[in-house]
Scaffold this motif. Structure first.
Motif, PDB file in Angstrom:
ATOM      1  N   ASN A 229      27.870  64.526  -4.070  1.00  0.00           N
ATOM      2  CA  ASN A 229      29.166  65.181  -3.882  1.00  0.00           C
ATOM      3  C   ASN A 229      30.340  64.218  -3.808  1.00  0.00           C
ATOM      4  OD1 ASN A 229      28.162  67.890  -3.761  1.00  0.00           O
ATOM      5  ND2 ASN A 229      27.238  67.295  -1.832  1.00  0.00           N
TER       6      ASN A 229
ATOM      7  N   GLU B  83      25.426  93.129  -3.044  1.00  0.00           N
ATOM      8  CA  GLU B  83      26.431  92.695  -4.015  1.00  0.00           C
ATOM      9  C   GLU B  83      25.832  91.762  -5.041  1.00  0.00           C
ATOM     10  OE1 GLU B  83      27.435  89.484  -1.248  1.00  0.00           O
ATOM     11  OE2 GLU B  83      25.819  90.939  -1.021  1.00  0.00           O
ATOM     12  N   ALA B  84      24.497  91.748  -5.080  1.00  0.00           N
ATOM     13  CA  ALA B  84      23.856  90.814  -5.989  1.00  0.00           C
ATOM     14  C   ALA B  84      23.743  91.386  -7.385  1.00  0.00           C
ATOM     15  CB  ALA B  84      22.484  90.458  -5.451  1.00  0.00           C
TER      16      ALA B  84
ATOM     17  N   TYR C   4      26.401  72.204   5.147  1.00  0.00           N
ATOM     18  CA  TYR C   4      25.132  71.897   4.485  1.00  0.00           C
ATOM     19  C   TYR C   4      24.542  70.580   4.972  1.00  0.00           C
ATOM     20  CZ  TYR C   4      28.038  69.324   1.035  1.00  0.00           C
ATOM     21  OH  TYR C   4      28.933  68.504   0.420  1.00  0.00           O
TER      22      TYR C   4
ATOM     23  N   ARG D   9      28.285  77.265  -6.745  1.00  0.00           N
ATOM     24  CA  ARG D   9      29.632  77.686  -7.162  1.00  0.00           C
ATOM     25  C   ARG D   9      29.585  78.944  -8.014  1.00  0.00           C
ATOM     26  NH1 ARG D   9      29.120  72.922  -9.820  1.00  0.00           N
ATOM     27  NH2 ARG D   9      28.170  73.201 -11.859  1.00  0.00           N
ATOM     28  N   GLN D  10      28.392  79.321  -8.514  1.00  0.00           N
ATOM     29  CA  GLN D  10      28.308  80.528  -9.319  1.00  0.00           C
ATOM     30  C   GLN D  10      28.080  81.766  -8.463  1.00  0.00           C
ATOM     31  OE1 GLN D  10      25.250  78.340 -11.594  1.00  0.00           O
ATOM     32  NE2 GLN D  10      26.111  79.364 -13.366  1.00  0.00           N
TER      33      GLN D  10
ATOM     34  N   VAL E 183      26.158  88.244 -11.930  1.00  0.00           N
ATOM     35  CA  VAL E 183      27.347  87.506 -11.517  1.00  0.00           C
ATOM     36  C   VAL E 183      28.262  87.247 -12.680  1.00  0.00           C
ATOM     37  CG1 VAL E 183      26.769  86.268  -9.437  1.00  0.00           C
ATOM     38  CG2 VAL E 183      25.815  85.551 -11.617  1.00  0.00           C
ATOM     39  N   ALA E 184      29.489  87.050 -12.346  1.00  0.00           N
ATOM     40  CA  ALA E 184      30.467  86.688 -13.353  1.00  0.00           C
ATOM     41  C   ALA E 184      30.045  85.350 -13.954  1.00  0.00           C
ATOM     42  CB  ALA E 184      31.836  86.550 -12.702  1.00  0.00           C
ATOM     43  N   PRO E 185      30.447  85.092 -15.198  1.00  0.00           N
ATOM     44  CA  PRO E 185      30.122  83.790 -15.781  1.00  0.00           C
ATOM     45  C   PRO E 185      30.612  82.675 -14.866  1.00  0.00           C
ATOM     46  CG  PRO E 185      31.860  84.937 -17.008  1.00  0.00           C
ATOM     47  CD  PRO E 185      31.229  85.922 -16.084  1.00  0.00           C
ATOM     48  N   ALA E 186      29.891  81.578 -14.886  1.00  0.00           N
ATOM     49  CA  ALA E 186      30.207  80.473 -13.985  1.00  0.00           C
ATOM     50  C   ALA E 186      31.699  80.197 -13.999  1.00  0.00           C
ATOM     51  CB  ALA E 186      29.461  79.228 -14.421  1.00  0.00           C
ATOM     52  N   PRO E 187      32.334  80.169 -12.841  1.00  0.00           N
ATOM     53  CA  PRO E 187      33.760  79.858 -12.814  1.00  0.00           C
ATOM     54  C   PRO E 187      33.995  78.443 -13.327  1.00  0.00           C
ATOM     55  CG  PRO E 187      32.851  79.915 -10.590  1.00  0.00           C
ATOM     56  CD  PRO E 187      31.771  80.375 -11.516  1.00  0.00           C
TER      57      PRO E 187
ATOM     58  N   PRO F  35      26.864  71.895  -2.910  1.00  0.00           N
ATOM     59  CA  PRO F  35      27.303  72.290  -4.247  1.00  0.00           C
ATOM     60  C   PRO F  35      26.576  71.577  -5.379  1.00  0.00           C
ATOM     61  CG  PRO F  35      29.015  71.052  -3.087  1.00  0.00           C
ATOM     62  CD  PRO F  35      27.949  71.342  -2.099  1.00  0.00           C
TER      63      PRO F  35
ATOM     64  N   GLN G 121      26.826  86.283  -1.366  1.00  0.00           N
ATOM     65  CA  GLN G 121      25.572  85.804  -1.954  1.00  0.00           C
ATOM     66  C   GLN G 121      25.172  84.466  -1.370  1.00  0.00           C
ATOM     67  OE1 GLN G 121      26.943  85.970  -5.959  1.00  0.00           O
ATOM     68  NE2 GLN G 121      26.138  88.023  -6.317  1.00  0.00           N
TER      69      GLN G 121
ATOM     70  N   PHE H 296      18.521  83.860  -9.556  1.00  0.00           N
ATOM     71  CA  PHE H 296      19.400  82.995  -8.777  1.00  0.00           C
ATOM     72  C   PHE H 296      18.742  81.669  -8.437  1.00  0.00           C
ATOM     73  CE2 PHE H 296      23.168  85.349  -6.867  1.00  0.00           C
ATOM     74  CZ  PHE H 296      23.287  86.144  -7.983  1.00  0.00           C
TER      75      PHE H 296
ATOM     76  N   ARG I 159      20.524  78.951 -10.102  1.00  0.00           N
ATOM     77  CA  ARG I 159      21.983  78.941 -10.033  1.00  0.00           C
ATOM     78  C   ARG I 159      22.491  77.844  -9.111  1.00  0.00           C
ATOM     79  NH1 ARG I 159      23.380  84.533 -11.383  1.00  0.00           N
ATOM     80  NH2 ARG I 159      22.782  84.436 -13.552  1.00  0.00           N
TER      81      ARG I 159
END
Lengths: 302, 310, 690
Positions: free
Chosen positions: A219, A12-13, A197, C503-504, A16-20, C456, C509, C497, C500
């Protein structure tokens, strides 16, 4: 070892859609234009920041030289040239100049004090939230003790014991604000530390300080920005309030709170002397609060 | 539940002990300074040492602290340096005066802020919501001394409707209470209203409200029975905690209007260097704050079935 | 049959956003007949829940019905307003939601929440309403209904809460029951109970059901007709047997090929992922929405115009212009030659591992409150070994202690007792912070939640590079970068990537990056904790396959923790079944998935929904709830729910470990002969023919 079948060629790589849309108040800073409230707040702040920054180069009268007392806004001095755009106070000092220099003073000390409170609060919050155990118990208890003082009482205790000076105000603000910041950061750190993470970082043997500063700190930044705006506003109020009570920075340099305290009882003679600094402080605080409100609104959207 | 309450109580007691220890340490570690405050700036070192010895100051710190706190618990805070009377004699009447002020503030602020908050949060993003939200940001942005200045300028100097000071020189005068109460309500209601709004808005978008709507309940019932009950838990605790903030605001307002209350007393004591009075006032202020925290915690537990029936 | 109870015609639903109206559902047709159970199936974001809330006329402030009609029982639902609509909701149409806990009011007792329904819809008085509520609680088979009436939602388990929500929906005597992913938040054995309950009650009361789920197996087992949705459109509708057995849309076929079947192993029936990703609602392609991911795409036909639903058989329609041309039989996946992984030496040995958590966790609080507090017994005496290049699956429902075990292994927690030897080194009592870097590098982990697995705030490249630097022995900037690129290639992500932010990336992925990160330091053992369970079905297959390929290529030992038996059957060489902190059965995949079974394994196998129409299955429903880990039952941990319980011995004595040749061990009192005599739970045609 031989592969039983080739690696899948499909995946599915794809592009990608533009950054949300960016989330969080930090990102919201870049999207200020979306909120008229935030824009208004930012505008007010920009106005005062510019004045404060340019105070030394603006063509202003000296803020501390007594000239002609009780001049109303727009009055011309006896020399027939100097205009007191905003009048003078009871000692004959130029109001406009005192307001501008006063903004410089309050903004400098408010930023400095808030920054100190943030350094202390964030570090303590990270340690308490991430490390937990006795460190958390100790830090949280200290914070609870400090938070149990009504803020003004805390200020009065600190200032009467240590004396009124800029440094002591910074100290008092740190004492009063750091526990609140610590609580926010602690809560965020507690939430974040169970994230995968962070566990992944632990699983590869990272030390606690690296995890706190590299994995957690970036974060928690976002949610703190709204809080920082509100806190800057509140610290501004505090500094002016201390000035009003005569516990603030020593005179004669202009201080909005002091200006109100000195001239308010003379309100029946010339109202502008107290109303102008009151309006100034209100607008500055309003700027901080509107910006905070707008940022929160943007970050909650979508 | 009882266990939790007991734990809260224990932590409240621990905080009070710590705070009193800190206050005592701040003000009475430097013995010579204490004597200096009592005997005046022109007293000699010998006089001060003599006074210290006579008043038991040569004993260990902890012994002195224990004696002080024991007396304080019994209501004996020592002699006020400024008023030359026992601290208790002026402290309690002043506290009562501030109590009247606070009661008036709460009586006005709570209904106003809850009503506005619920109204705004019921339909998030509506015109009413926006108006109330912005209105409350603006009012909370006016510090007490600024709004006092504005209101005095208008109602006292310009219109002459109200007295500019509230010293109650000629006995208790309700009219003199109007300005101080107004100033405090104006500053405080916005915060509570916003918190109520946030809580209400969150509840109204929760899945269980969706369940209530899709059960076919009338809107009135959805809001009154399912919404309000949950939405008012958070504002309740915030309202009780406002007491802490009110104590700060009260100092400024009482000084501004020369109202003879607890805040003005603390302020006078601080400017005069009346250590026994500062100690007493700070201790009482913290006690009120800690107590309100305790009440708020217990109230939260009682209101929240998840804790009550854990 | 006359007019259907519910009919959606050409339904289009859009959401207003800041960047214009975004269509969520378009041109949607659906019929639900009287007494019929219809499934609505599709991946997340396909618009199936939107349809459900459109029927309830509850689309929120931003959602609106742009076109089409919904008729319910001969009336136009879209024309209803106010009182009429209110009476319909919770009355003629009842709904059950995905999160039972959140759907119940936390500050109202169950009894009051239930009694509201008859009072509002049936005009019942307080006493009558209470009596009806009590009766309904009995019908949804809740134990001790009187006590439940007085309970608060948080005092019930997830399964009980969902039964309460079902009771609430049924109290309005609905003619249509809408179930929106009613069991997604629940464990399989609980799910099986709920599904059976709904089926039984719906038949009894003659209620029509619209069952919305992403789980193909569940839909196949519960529904009569099904509607498959993709990207806001219905792509195939028909009888369940026809759609699952003789599908006429490439997406349906793709979905079914991507779902592992508990009856098949990885070599006999490989998973075939659907390439690409689901288009976002605002960015759907022209023509067929599925064409960018379709293997039968034909330029000029599939990518233009409006693709209509077409008749593909009796009561069977599909939205595909080419379905007559596709050879559906040939399109079935081929059998792959079996690759025999030859396990090497023992890499990981666990002996008598025990992990208790003390409650409460705060030492000072415990001191104030007094008392030692209880202990959560997360793991009780775990023994097993894993060899090089072997995939060992750990299976169990939530709360069985499988994730705790992973944490202890990783050193994120330390064992209370017992040993863990990793490549000969004892690590059980050594927290990760005190393990030698060389040891830490031997053991890495892949986490469950793709949305939490990456920080993130840092770029993808940075996060992989950090591991390469720590364990790869590389210092040089360029060398590190080159290695990171290699790893991105390995997990089939474009090199772009590298820069990247998480979040993108889509969920799949992100999980690929997590795999790259886990393998970056060439570990001997990788622990994967439910690595695909949060992903959509079609993506799951791709990630599972990738994981398996890398593991085989590197000869890594993989500990695969999962609740999905199908996936385990597909991925694992050996399986450990855990219940309440104990391993109740272990052996090779073939051994565990065929008799003799531990009664729990048997129930688990039976509970897992199967999408493959050719598999038949024996039904076993478990009663009761998972006991609390603070006070596990005495004797056999499974005795409180075991359908094959012998009697007192199960309640008093810990069962012996029965060995059935090789490494197949079962913890049970039942004599081996009896266990061996049990019939298989799942029967595939191939096996049945043997």
């Amino acid at each position: 070892m031989a592969l039983s079948h080739p690696l899948p060629e499909e995946d599915e790589a794809q592009p990608v859609a533009p950054a949300p849309a960016w989330r969080g108040p930090l990102a919201a800073l870049g999207r200020l234009r979306e909120s008229p409230i935030a824009m208004t707040g930012a505008g007010i702040l920009l106005f005062w920041a510019t004045l404060a920054l340019l105070a030394p180069v603006l063509p202003l009268l000296d803020p501390n030289t007594p000239m002609e007392p009780f001049k109303f806004p727009g009055d011309v001095a006896r020399d027939g040239e100097t205009v007191f755009w905003l009048g003078t106070d009871h000692k004959g000092r130029d109001m406009l100049s005192r307001l501008v220099w006063g903004s410089r003073r309050v903004l400098v000390w408010a930023s400095l004090a808030t920054a100190c409170a943030y350094v202390a609060g964030v570090l303590m919050g990270l340690v308490a939230g991430y490390r937990g155990g006795w460190r958390d118990e100790v830090i949280s208890f200290a914070a609870n003790v400090l938070l149990s003082f009504p803020v003004m009482v805390l200020y009065i205790v600190v200032i009467t014991r240590l004396g009124a000076s800029g440094l002591n105000i910074v100290l008092a603000v740190t004492f009063a604000s750091a526990p609140g910041i610590m609580r926010i950061v602690r809560g965020l750190a507690l939430d974040l530390k169970s994230r995968d993470y962070v566990q992944a970082a632990r699983a590869r043997g990272e030390g606690p300080w690296r995890i706190m500063l590299v994995e957690l700190l970036p974060n928690v930044r976002g949610p703190l920005i709204v809080d920082a705006c509100l806190r800057l506003g509140y610290t501004t109020v505090t500094i002016a309030m201390l000035g009003f009570l005569g516990l603030g920075l020593p005179p004669p340099d202009p201080d909005w709170g002091q200006m109100i305290a000195e001239t308010q009882p003379l309100g029946s003679l010339a109202g502008h002397m107290a109303l102008l600094p009151a309006a100034a402080i209100t607008s500055l605080v309003l700027g901080f609060n509107l910006l905070a409100d707008g940022l929160r609104e943007i970050s909650l959207r979508d | 539940m009882l266990r939790l309450a007991a734990r809260r109580f224990a932590s409240m007691a621990l905080i009070m002990v710590t705070v009193s220890l800190i206050l005592f340490a701040i003000f009475e570690t430097d013995k010579l300074a204490v004597a200096g405050k009592v005997l005046g700036p022109y007293s000699s070192v010998e006089q001060r040492e003599l006074w210290l010895a006579e008043n038991g100051y040569d004993r260990a710190f902890l012994v002195r602290y224990t004696e002080w706190i024991w007396n304080a618990v019994q209501g004996d805070f020592g002699q006020s340096l400024r008023f030359k009377v026992p601290v208790a004699e002026i402290l309690w009447p002043r506290l009562a005066a501030t109590g009247i002020l606070a009661a008036c503030v709460f009586a006005l602020m709570v209904p106003i802020s809850l009503a506005l908050g619920v109204l705004a949060g019921m339909r998030e993003g509506s015109r009413t919501d926006r108006a109330i939200s912005i209105g409350s940001v603006v009012t909370t942005s006016v510090p007490e001394f600024a709004s006092a200045t504005f209101l005095t300028g208008l109602l006292v100097f310009k219109l002459g409707w109200l007295p500019g000071t509230s010293s109650m020189a000629g006995g208790f005068a309700p009219l003199e209470l109007v300005l101080p109460v107004l100033v405090l309500v104006l500053y405080d209601f916005g915060y509570v209203a916003r918190m109520t709004r946030a809580s209400m808005a969150e509840v109204m978008t929760s899945p269980y409200i969706r369940t209530a709507i899709l059960k076919g309940l009338p809107r009135r019932r959805v809001i009154l029975v399912h919404g309000l009950r949950n939405a008012l838990i958070a504002p309740f605790t915030i309202i009780v905690l406002q007491l802490n903030w009110l104590l700060s605001g009260v100092i400024v307002v009482e000084v501004f209007f020369a109202y003879k209350g607890f805040g003005a007393l603390l302020y006078d004591a601080a400017t005069f260097g009346d250590i026994y009075l500062i100690e007493a006032c700070a201790l009482v202020a913290v006690f009120v704050a800690v107590l309100s925290q305790f009440i708020s915690d217990i109230g939260y537990m009682l209101l929240n079935p998840r804790i009550r029936f854990a | 049959m006359g007019e259907p109870l519910l009919a959606c015609r050409n339904l289009s639903i859009s959401y207003r956003t800041r960047s214009g109206d975004v269509p969520a559902v378009s041109g949607f047709d659906l019929e639900v007949g009287r007494g019929e159970t219809v499934g609505l199936v599709g991946e997340s974001g396909c618009g199936k829940s939107t349809v459900a809330f459109a029927i309830m006329r509850h689309l929120g402030r931003s959602g609106f019905i742009a076109d089409g009609s919904i008729r319910f029982d001969g009336r136009d639902l879209l024309a209803m307003e106010g009182e009429e609509l209110r009476r319909l909701r919770g009355g003629a149409i009842g709904m059950v939601y995905q999160e039972p806990m959140a759907s119940l009011n936390p500050s109202m007792t169950i009894g009051r929440q239930l009694a509201e329904v008859p009072m509002i819809h049936g005009g019942a008085g307080r006493g009558e309403a209470r009596r009806q509520a009590l009766e309904m609680l009995e019908r949804v088979q809740l134990p001790d209904p009187e006590r439940i009436m007085e309970s608060w939602p948080h005092q019930l388990s997830g399964g009980q809460q969902q039964r309460v929500v079902i009771a609430m929906a049924l109290l309005g005597r609905p003619r249509l029951l809408i179930l929106d992913e009613p069991t997604t938040a629940l464990d399989v054995t609980v799910e099986a109970g709920i599904v059976a309950l709904i089926g039984g009650l719906a038949r009894e009361l003659g209620t029509s059901v619209l069952f919305i789920s992403h789980n193909l197996g569940l839909i196949r087992e519960t529904c009569e007709r099904v509607c498959v949705m993709y990207a806001g459109e219905a792509v195939e509708t028909g009888r369940v047997g026809a759609v699952f057995g003789a599908m006429r849309h490439p997406y349906t076929r793709g979905l079914l090929n991507a779902v592992p079947v508990p009856g098949a192993d990885k070599n006999a029936r490989p998973l075939v992922p659907i390439p690409g990703t689901l288009p976002l609602p605002g960015e759907r392609p022209p023509g067929c929405n599925f064409h960018p991911r379709c293997g039968f795409f034909e330029p000029g036909r599939c990518d233009r115009g409006v693709i209509p639903m077409r008749e593909a058989g009796p009561d069977h329609t599909a939205r595909c212009v080419r379905f007559e041309e596709i050879d559906w039989a040939a399109a079935r996946p081929r059998r792959m030659p079996a690759a025999i992984a030859s396990p090497g030496e023992k890499v990981l040995e666990v002996e008598g591992l025990r992990k208790y958590y003390a409650l409460p966790e705060k030492p000072l609080a415990a001191l104030i409150e007094g008392g030692g507090g209880q202990a959560v017994r997360a793991n009780e005496s775990i023994d097993f070994a894993a060899r090089e290049a072997e995939t060992v699956a750990i299976v169990g429902e939530s709360g069985c202690g499988k994730s705790t075990f992973a944490k202890v292994l990783m050193g994120l927690e330390t064992a209370t007792d017992g040993q863990i030897r990793l490549a000969g080194r004892e690590v059980g009592s050594v927290p990760v912070e005190r393990r030698r870097p060389s040891t830490v590098g031997l053991l890495q982990m892949i986490f469950q939640n793709p949305f939490e697995t990456l920080n993130p705030s840092h770029s993808v490249g940075y996060q992989i590079a950090r591991v390469v630097r720590r364990f790869g022995g590389l210092r040089d900037r360029e060398a590190v970068r080159a290695r990171v690129m290699e790893l991105l290639d390995l997990v089939r992500l474009p090199r772009a990537f590298h820069d990247r932010r998480p979040r993108q990336l889509s969920g799949g992925q992100k999980q690929r990056v997590a795999i790259a990160r886990a393998f970056a330091g060439d570990p001997r053992v990788v622990v994967a904790d439910e690595p695909v369970s949060a992903l959509d079905v079609s993506v799951q297959a791709a990630i599972a396959r990738l994981l398996l390929d890398i593991q085989r290529r590197n000869g890594t030992t993989l500990l695969f923790i999962s609740h999905d038996l199908g996936l385990v059957r597909y991925l694992a060489d050996r399986v450990l079944v855990m219940y309440l902190g104990r391993i109740v059965e272990q052996g090779t995949v073939e051994e565990v998935f065929s008799p003799p079974y531990h009664p729990y394994t048997e129930a688990l196998l039976s509970a897992a929904p199967v999408a493959d129409a050719s598999v038949s299955k024996r039904r076993i429903l478990l009663e009761g709830e998972l006991p609390s880990a603070t006070s596990p039952p005495p004797g056999c941990p499974f005795q409180t729910r075991c359908p094959r319980k012998l009697g007192r011995i199960c309640e008093t004595e810990l069962p012996p470990e029965r060995v059935f040749g090789g490494g197949h061990k079962i913890l049970c009192h039942i004599p081996p002969e009896e266990l061996e005599a049990v019939a298989p739970v799942l029967e595939t045609p191939a096996e049945a023919a043997d």
